[in-house]
Scaffold this motif. Structure first.
Motif, PDB file in Angstrom:
ATOM      1  N   ARG A 129       3.592  -0.916  10.579  1.00 53.54           N
ATOM      2  CA  ARG A 129       4.818  -1.719  10.557  1.00 53.54           C
ATOM      3  C   ARG A 129       5.516  -1.702  11.911  1.00 53.54           C
ATOM      4  O   ARG A 129       6.062  -2.713  12.358  1.00 53.54           O
ATOM      5  CB  ARG A 129       5.759  -1.209   9.462  1.00 53.54           C
ATOM      6  CG  ARG A 129       5.278  -1.503   8.053  1.00 53.54           C
ATOM      7  CD  ARG A 129       6.398  -1.322   7.044  1.00 53.54           C
ATOM      8  NE  ARG A 129       6.885   0.036   6.996  1.00 53.54           N
ATOM      9  CZ  ARG A 129       6.363   0.987   6.225  1.00 53.54           C
ATOM     10  NH1 ARG A 129       5.301   0.714   5.466  1.00 53.54           N
ATOM     11  NH2 ARG A 129       6.867   2.204   6.206  1.00 53.54           N
ATOM     12  N   LYS A 130       5.522  -0.534  12.557  1.00 59.82           N
ATOM     13  CA  LYS A 130       6.159  -0.458  13.873  1.00 59.82           C
ATOM     14  C   LYS A 130       5.412  -1.306  14.891  1.00 59.82           C
ATOM     15  O   LYS A 130       6.034  -1.972  15.735  1.00 59.82           O
ATOM     16  CB  LYS A 130       6.217   1.000  14.337  1.00 59.82           C
ATOM     17  CG  LYS A 130       7.269   1.828  13.616  1.00 59.82           C
ATOM     18  CD  LYS A 130       7.368   3.211  14.223  1.00 59.82           C
ATOM     19  CE  LYS A 130       8.487   4.004  13.551  1.00 59.82           C
ATOM     20  NZ  LYS A 130       8.625   5.368  14.137  1.00 59.82           N
ATOM     21  N   ILE A 173       0.837  -1.208   0.000  1.00 62.33           N
ATOM     22  CA  ILE A 173       0.000   0.000   0.000  1.00 62.33           C
ATOM     23  C   ILE A 173       0.867   1.251   0.000  1.00 62.33           C
ATOM     24  O   ILE A 173       0.575   2.235  -0.688  1.00 62.33           O
ATOM     25  CB  ILE A 173      -0.928  -0.017   1.222  1.00 62.33           C
ATOM     26  CG1 ILE A 173      -1.864  -1.223   1.152  1.00 62.33           C
ATOM     27  CG2 ILE A 173      -1.731   1.284   1.319  1.00 62.33           C
ATOM     28  CD1 ILE A 173      -2.738  -1.395   2.378  1.00 62.33           C
ATOM     29  N   ASP A 174       1.969   1.213   0.776  1.00 57.11           N
ATOM     30  CA  ASP A 174       2.872   2.360   0.873  1.00 57.11           C
ATOM     31  C   ASP A 174       3.487   2.702  -0.468  1.00 57.11           C
ATOM     32  O   ASP A 174       3.805   3.871  -0.748  1.00 57.11           O
ATOM     33  CB  ASP A 174       3.975   2.044   1.893  1.00 57.11           C
ATOM     34  CG  ASP A 174       4.641   3.309   2.402  1.00 57.11           C
ATOM     35  OD1 ASP A 174       4.164   4.407   2.070  1.00 57.11           O
ATOM     36  OD2 ASP A 174       5.636   3.202   3.126  1.00 57.11           O
ATOM     37  N   GLY A 175       3.686   1.691  -1.331  1.00 59.74           N
ATOM     38  CA  GLY A 175       4.278   1.950  -2.642  1.00 59.74           C
ATOM     39  C   GLY A 175       3.266   2.245  -3.726  1.00 59.74           C
ATOM     40  O   GLY A 175       3.499   3.079  -4.607  1.00 59.74           O
ATOM     41  N   VAL A 176       2.126   1.572  -3.674  1.00 60.81           N
ATOM     42  CA  VAL A 176       1.134   1.701  -4.746  1.00 60.81           C
ATOM     43  C   VAL A 176       0.279   2.957  -4.578  1.00 60.81           C
ATOM     44  O   VAL A 176      -0.013   3.660  -5.561  1.00 60.81           O
ATOM     45  CB  VAL A 176       0.239   0.441  -4.792  1.00 60.81           C
ATOM     46  CG1 VAL A 176      -0.915   0.642  -5.768  1.00 60.81           C
ATOM     47  CG2 VAL A 176       1.066  -0.764  -5.183  1.00 60.81           C
ATOM     48  N   LEU A 207      -4.072  14.404  -2.866  1.00 68.25           N
ATOM     49  CA  LEU A 207      -2.647  14.544  -2.564  1.00 68.25           C
ATOM     50  C   LEU A 207      -2.407  14.680  -1.060  1.00 68.25           C
ATOM     51  O   LEU A 207      -1.360  14.262  -0.546  1.00 68.25           O
ATOM     52  CB  LEU A 207      -2.070  15.756  -3.299  1.00 68.25           C
ATOM     53  CG  LEU A 207      -2.138  15.714  -4.831  1.00 68.25           C
ATOM     54  CD1 LEU A 207      -1.554  16.996  -5.418  1.00 68.25           C
ATOM     55  CD2 LEU A 207      -1.392  14.500  -5.377  1.00 68.25           C
ATOM     56  N   ILE A 208      -3.372  15.274  -0.356  1.00 63.74           N
ATOM     57  CA  ILE A 208      -3.234  15.442   1.088  1.00 63.74           C
ATOM     58  C   ILE A 208      -3.277  14.092   1.800  1.00 63.74           C
ATOM     59  O   ILE A 208      -2.676  13.913   2.865  1.00 63.74           O
ATOM     60  CB  ILE A 208      -4.335  16.367   1.620  1.00 63.74           C
ATOM     61  CG1 ILE A 208      -4.286  17.725   0.921  1.00 63.74           C
ATOM     62  CG2 ILE A 208      -4.225  16.554   3.130  1.00 63.74           C
ATOM     63  CD1 ILE A 208      -5.377  18.674   1.340  1.00 63.74           C
ATOM     64  N   THR A 209      -3.953  13.144   1.195  1.00 54.85           N
ATOM     65  CA  THR A 209      -4.087  11.840   1.855  1.00 54.85           C
ATOM     66  C   THR A 209      -2.812  11.004   1.768  1.00 54.85           C
ATOM     67  O   THR A 209      -2.678  10.023   2.513  1.00 54.85           O
ATOM     68  CB  THR A 209      -5.245  11.047   1.230  1.00 54.85           C
ATOM     69  OG1 THR A 209      -4.942  10.745  -0.153  1.00 54.85           O
ATOM     70  CG2 THR A 209      -6.542  11.847   1.296  1.00 54.85           C
ATOM     71  N   ILE A 210      -1.879  11.367   0.881  1.00 58.31           N
ATOM     72  CA  ILE A 210      -0.672  10.547   0.710  1.00 58.31           C
ATOM     73  C   ILE A 210       0.151  10.478   1.993  1.00 58.31           C
ATOM     74  O   ILE A 210       0.480   9.375   2.463  1.00 58.31           O
ATOM     75  CB  ILE A 210       0.169  11.069  -0.469  1.00 58.31           C
ATOM     76  CG1 ILE A 210      -0.589  10.884  -1.787  1.00 58.31           C
ATOM     77  CG2 ILE A 210       1.518  10.353  -0.524  1.00 58.31           C
ATOM     78  CD1 ILE A 210       0.132  11.430  -3.000  1.00 58.31           C
ATOM     79  N   PRO A 211       0.543  11.627   2.613  1.00 57.67           N
ATOM     80  CA  PRO A 211       1.318  11.508   3.861  1.00 57.67           C
ATOM     81  C   PRO A 211       0.538  10.835   4.978  1.00 57.67           C
ATOM     82  O   PRO A 211       1.125  10.180   5.845  1.00 57.67           O
ATOM     83  CB  PRO A 211       1.663  12.960   4.204  1.00 57.67           C
ATOM     84  CG  PRO A 211       0.669  13.796   3.473  1.00 57.67           C
ATOM     85  CD  PRO A 211       0.357  13.041   2.226  1.00 57.67           C
ATOM     86  N   ILE A 212      -0.797  10.982   4.966  1.00 54.81           N
ATOM     87  CA  ILE A 212      -1.605  10.333   5.998  1.00 54.81           C
ATOM     88  C   ILE A 212      -1.538   8.816   5.860  1.00 54.81           C
ATOM     89  O   ILE A 212      -1.334   8.076   6.836  1.00 54.81           O
ATOM     90  CB  ILE A 212      -3.070  10.815   5.921  1.00 54.81           C
ATOM     91  CG1 ILE A 212      -3.142  12.323   6.175  1.00 54.81           C
ATOM     92  CG2 ILE A 212      -3.939  10.058   6.906  1.00 54.81           C
ATOM     93  CD1 ILE A 212      -4.531  12.903   6.003  1.00 54.81           C
ATOM     94  N   VAL A 213      -1.681   8.335   4.626  1.00 54.03           N
ATOM     95  CA  VAL A 213      -1.614   6.885   4.386  1.00 54.03           C
ATOM     96  C   VAL A 213      -0.227   6.339   4.693  1.00 54.03           C
ATOM     97  O   VAL A 213      -0.082   5.272   5.304  1.00 54.03           O
ATOM     98  CB  VAL A 213      -2.019   6.577   2.929  1.00 54.03           C
ATOM     99  CG1 VAL A 213      -1.774   5.110   2.597  1.00 54.03           C
ATOM    100  CG2 VAL A 213      -3.481   6.923   2.698  1.00 54.03           C
ATOM    101  N   LYS A 214       0.820   7.080   4.290  1.00 52.90           N
ATOM    102  CA  LYS A 214       2.187   6.620   4.543  1.00 52.90           C
ATOM    103  C   LYS A 214       2.472   6.561   6.040  1.00 52.90           C
ATOM    104  O   LYS A 214       3.115   5.625   6.534  1.00 52.90           O
ATOM    105  CB  LYS A 214       3.191   7.534   3.838  1.00 52.90           C
ATOM    106  CG  LYS A 214       3.184   7.414   2.319  1.00 52.90           C
ATOM    107  CD  LYS A 214       4.215   8.320   1.692  1.00 52.90           C
ATOM    108  CE  LYS A 214       5.617   7.791   1.906  1.00 52.90           C
ATOM    109  NZ  LYS A 214       5.863   6.542   1.145  1.00 52.90           N
ATOM    110  N   ALA A 215       2.004   7.572   6.782  1.00 48.04           N
ATOM    111  CA  ALA A 215       2.203   7.568   8.235  1.00 48.04           C
ATOM    112  C   ALA A 215       1.442   6.407   8.875  1.00 48.04           C
ATOM    113  O   ALA A 215       1.942   5.756   9.805  1.00 48.04           O
ATOM    114  CB  ALA A 215       1.749   8.893   8.827  1.00 48.04           C
ATOM    115  N   LEU A 216       0.247   6.128   8.382  1.00 50.10           N
ATOM    116  CA  LEU A 216      -0.542   5.020   8.913  1.00 50.10           C
ATOM    117  C   LEU A 216       0.142   3.683   8.648  1.00 50.10           C
ATOM    118  O   LEU A 216       0.203   2.814   9.536  1.00 50.10           O
ATOM    119  CB  LEU A 216      -1.935   5.035   8.289  1.00 50.10           C
ATOM    120  CG  LEU A 216      -2.883   3.911   8.728  1.00 50.10           C
ATOM    121  CD1 LEU A 216      -3.130   3.997  10.227  1.00 50.10           C
ATOM    122  CD2 LEU A 216      -4.199   3.998   7.957  1.00 50.10           C
TER     123      LEU A 216
END
Length: 324
Positions: free
Chosen positions: A315-316, A272-275, A301-310
């Motif tokens: 993963r953590k 998901i982080d890549g696609v 575009l605003i949702t991209i950093p939100i999804v990446k942070a999620l």
């Protein structure tokens, strides 16, 4: 905790010839905890305060309130002569220059070595019998050269390097980082995987240091997919004249490698982080350039950093669960 007490903790530690790591080891706390005490970001608990006072050979009041209180009591008791003698003895043993302005604090002693602190820049240098220690608290960087070897850490980037008699240890502590360690038997351990030699590690890892768990994953990564995309773009442009819209083929490249990583490691969050970012950007550009509707398409575009942070948080959490 006030700044004065934090500075006293720094001075006491340095006077004892201890690094933050050494003090943390004696108190059985983390080095980050010691660093926070000395930056006035947190206070030691009662047990640690008692342990610090015992370690430095001072009373708890002196550690908490400094020597000024004791000096005032001495003056009231008429012991000014004793204080003068103590100051003279200290001057003989240590040449100390203190300036609360722009100048750094310098302490030179035969027993403790050379210690320099620049509070304005957050820099600290200590040269003594235990070795050389250089730290920059603002950058989170620290270098120690001693009998045990060379140790370099960068807290902000999560990087750590140690070179010593036991071999080489490199660790990027971030979630997506790598850990490299040489072992006494000549083997190499990279990200938990042990290889019989550097050659075997080189054969099984790609040029980014990525280890593939399956042959399919390695073959997927080695396939020249970007070259295939370039050929497809040229073919579509020449045959159909779609030079502009054909550029959207570029977004297939990160999707391809994200799929390869998912096939090799079965990590949905990385997929998901890549696609998702590639798909979101491609969709926005299509709405803007092809349909002329950048608004409200830009919201995606605003949702991209939100999804990446999620995904990073997921993963953590998974990593902590595995370690537990």
């Amino acid at each position: 905790m006030d700044l004065a007490m934090a500075q006293r903790l720094v001075n006491r530690r340095k006077a004892a010839g201890l690094s933050q790591e050494a003090l943390a080891a004696q108190l059985d706390v983390s080095r980050q905890a010691v660093s926070k005490w000395e930056r006035s970001e947190s206070s030691p608990d009662t047990d640690n305060l008692i342990a610090l006072a015992a370690l430095y050979g001072v009373s708890l009041d002196e550690l908490l309130y400094g020597e000024a209180a004791n000096d005032a009591d001495d003056l009231e008791d008429g012991s000014a002569d004793t204080e003068t003698a103590d100051v003279a003895d200290e001057a003989e043993d240590s040449a100390e220059h203190t300036d609360c302005g722009d100048k750094p604090l310098v302490d030179i002693s035969l027993a403790r070595g050379i210690h320099v602190i620049d509070p304005n820049k957050g820099e600290e240098v200590h040269v003594g019998w235990s070795g050389i220690h250089v730290a920059n608290e603002r950058r989170g960087e620290e270098v120690h050269v001693g009998w045990s070897g060379i140790h370099v850490t960068n807290e902000r980037k999560g990087e750590e390097v140690h070179v010593g008699p036991g071999g080489v240890h490199i660790d990027t502590l971030e979630d997506d980082g790598h850990s490299v360690r040489t072992n006494d038997d000549g083997t190499v351990t990279i990200d938990g995987e042990t290889f019989s030699s550097w050659k075997e590690a080189h054969d099984k890892l790609d040029h980014h240091g990525k280890y593939f768990h399956t042959k399919v994953g390695r073959a997927w990564n080695k396939f020249p997919f970007p070259a295939l995309v370039t050929l497809a773009y040229l073919a579509l442009g020449i045959v159909y004249g779609t030079w502009a819209t054909g550029l959207f083929l570029v977004f297939l490249i990160p999707v391809y490698y994200a799929l390869g990583d998912f096939i090799d490691r079965r990590r949905l969050s990385k997929l998901i982080d890549g696609v998702y970012p590639a798909s979101a950007i491609a969709w926005f550009l299509y709405m803007w350039l092809c349909l002329g509707q950048p608004h409200p398409a830009w919201i995606i575009l605003i949702t991209i950093p939100i999804v990446k942070a999620l995904m990073r948080w997921c993963r953590k959490q998974w990593k902590c669960r595995k370690q537990a």
